[in-house]
Structure formats: C-alpha cells, structure tokens
Design an enzyme around this catalytic site. Sequence first.
Site: not given
Ligand SMILES: *Cc1c(COP(=O)(O)O)cnc(C)c1O
Length: 459
Positions: A72, A124-125, A216, A259, A383, A450
């Site tokens: 933990y 970004f969303t 980011d 990613k 998009r 979306f």
């Molecule tokens: C995917 C993504 C995020 C968010 O990450 P998650 O792991 O999906 O929560 C933030 N910024 C960018 C540019 C992304 O492509």
Amino acid sequence: MLKFMPEPFKIKAVEPLKILSKEEREKAIKRAGYNTFLLKSDEVYIDLLTDSGTNAMSDNQWAGLMIGDEAYAGSRNFYHLENTVKDIFGFKYVVPTHQGRGAENLLSTICIKEGDYIPGNMYFTTTRYHQENNGGNFVDVIIDEAHDSTRGDIKFKGNVDLAKFQKLINEVGPDKIPYICVAVTVNLAGGQPVSMENIKEVSKLAHENGIKVMFDATRCVENAYFIKENERGYEDHSIKEIVKELFSYGDGCTMSGKKDCITNIGGFLCLNDEELFEKAKELVVVYEGMPSYGGLAGRDMEAMARGLEEAIDYHYIKHRVHQVRYLGEKLENAGVPIVKPTGGHAVFLDAKAFLPHLSQGEFPAQALAAAIYVDSGVRTMERGIVSAGRDKHTGKNHYPKLELVRLTIPRRVYTYTHLDYVAESVIHIWKNKYSIKGLQWTYEPKMLRFFTGRFEEKE
Ligand SMILES: *Cc1c(COP(=O)(O)O)cnc(C)c1O
C-alpha cells in the site's frame, strides 16, 4: 537505405482480428449513433481511434509486471518510476496518477484561482476542462499557422506566438496568469512539435513575469524526435538529452503514461516547487491514492518506468514517426486533403476540404469517421466541432477552424501493410465523397460531448 524505418521489433504474441461484413458494420454504426466511440471494439478491424493506452508493451515490460510490489505504501516500483522520471525529465518531484487527467486535476486545483487566465498552445479537451472547472480561462496563444492545415512548410507548427503571450500579460497582468501550459507535441494541431528555440523564449518571457511554465509532456519523446530531425544544432544529440534540455526550461509537467510511456494505463505530475509538491501530495490522496501509487498498481508503475526507457530509444521513436509519415504520404499522393506536415502520432484528414458539400454545422468530421468505419472497419475519431464543445459563458458552439478526422497510430501495434489497407479505404471514400450525408444530434451531452454524443443522418 529504405525511406521508411522498418519495425525495430519482432512479433512474439499476436491478437487475432475479426472483420465484420459491410452490412454488419452499417448496423453497428447506426446503433452507435454515428459515434465511433460507441462502437464495440469487436466490431472494429483496425483501431485508429487513439494512441492512448493502446500501445503494445515489450517482453521486458510484461516481465516487469511480474515483479509488481503491491504494497500500500512505499512500493519499490514507485521508486523505480520516480528515479527513471527524474533521470529522463529532470524534475525534482514526481506524483503518480491513474492517467494524465489525474495529473491535470491536481495541477489545476493547486495552481488556478477563480478568474485566472491559462495561456496554452491550443487547447486539449481534458486539460481545458480542468482549467475551466477551477475557475480559469483558457487563452490560445499558438501561432496562427497552426490553424492552417495547408502549411506543410512549417516544421514547428506547435510553437507559441510570443506576441500573443505578451499581449495577454499586458491585458490581464502577470498576477492573473499562474502558468503557461506548453504542450509538446500539440495533439489538436495534428501532433505538431514545438522547437527548442521557442521553448527557451517562452520560458524567458514567462519567468521574467513570474509566470510558471508547465508542460503537457504527453508526447514529449515524439517532440524530441522532431527537434533532432529538424532543428539546427540538435542532429547529434540523443533523444534523452533533448527531452532533458526541453524540460529544463519548465517548472513541471503533467504526463499521460498512456502515450509516450508505451503503457496501457498511468500518468504522473512533475514539479520543481516544494510547496506545490506538498499540496499535490495532500490532494492526490483524495483523488487517486497514496503519493507512492496514485491510483496505479505497483506493476503498472513498473511497466511505465520500463516503457519510458524504451521510448527514448532512437530506433523506436524513428519508426513510430515514420509510420505516421508513411500513411500521410500515401494519402497526400492520392490528393486526399490532410493536415500538413504530418505530426508525431496521427494523420489528420481535413474534413471541410474532404466534404465540401457539408457545412460545419452538419458535422463533416463526425460523418467522415462514420463513413470510413462502414467502408473498411477502420475506426477513427472526430476532432472538430463536436470535440470543441460550447462556450462556457454564452453556451454557443465553438466553430474551430480545424475540422478533422484523426487516424491515430498506436505504438508498435500495426504494420505498414495495415496502413496500406487504411489508405486504400480513405482514398476510396475520397473518390466517392458526395454520397456522404451530414448528421444531426439525437443526444448532446453537456460536457466532453464527443465521448457519448449520438447522431443520425440528415435527410
Ligand atoms: C491524452 C492526453 C491527455 C490526457 O491524458 P489521459 O491519460 O488520457 O488522461 C492530456 N493531454 C494530451 C495532449 C493528451 O493527448
């Protein structure tokens, strides 16, 4: 020498794919409300919905899962991850989170006050959602050319426009800007990179005004590859050196491990400021879990640490970017309108140019993504206007300049032959484009519409 880098790996385990008939696909897309997010994965042949969490892990990463320490508190895998991130990114403090948006939530909550402004190189969303949810106002400071899909001559289309950033500082005052969010690469601009030179200048201007620079970092390895390929003075630097230099100009970052860490889940927040780190640690307990696991199993942290090491391998990242370029060139050679140049993770179709007979209010990108699925079982993503959502003050639709369909390449998953098949389908639709009808809402969600919105064909 081959123009495109062949796979720097061989296949050890396979996942068989199913192919539905065209009639079955027509039924499936209707049931899914013309939203490719609502298809079942079993209904998809080649899945280019996203490169997020869809990565193929290596034998070394899978082996790492077996040594997951599921304590933990104080899991050894956390320390491995922490050391790896510090070594590669160079930030002082690391807080693991279940994925990137978990880190965005922490950063936005601890840094943003009601009425603040957060400049960024295109939104970004989820990033913008968390900024606005904490009372912030997102301000786009990316160069104008990033909104122009035809400018293939620009190598660093993700760059921040310093004049726009300066203008915002003059207008609202630096006290109202807790940080600038610099995305490397810029997902919604087409996976476009930011140059080291631009990052240096942004950092200088921000820091002169007491504004922090938060990256980011989601696709930072892809960005580093473009710097190595296209920025003078970096030809002989390793990917690792470039990543480290890039982050040396910032104060922290949010990372989606799904990613560029080549894993299926995970993320983290990095900070240099001790006070902010203490706040982040208090908050992560509420939303994610102990600061030494942040919503992840020990084994997931191990996979992320190992994945990050593999991601900075030159041959890996070269192949990744080359696959994207290969698909882009095939489409371009057939006259299909795509965003140029191709970026790091996806090929983006310009749906306005692709479907000139539809207005943006008829959701051309949404309709095109549905049509590609019906034609070939290839799943892509909208998009454009659907993703852009409504203005939080006026309730009016944002009409983004870019109305795109994203063909996202998962890491180490598909071969060049798969991409040939994808190209063939898109080119076939391009030749028959006038048969594609516009769409209208049957269900419009309030947020991040979306993901779950539903449509029907217009008569
Ligand atoms: C995917 C993504 C995020 C968010 O990450 P998650 O792991 O999906 O929560 C933030 N910024 C960018 C540019 C992304 O492509």
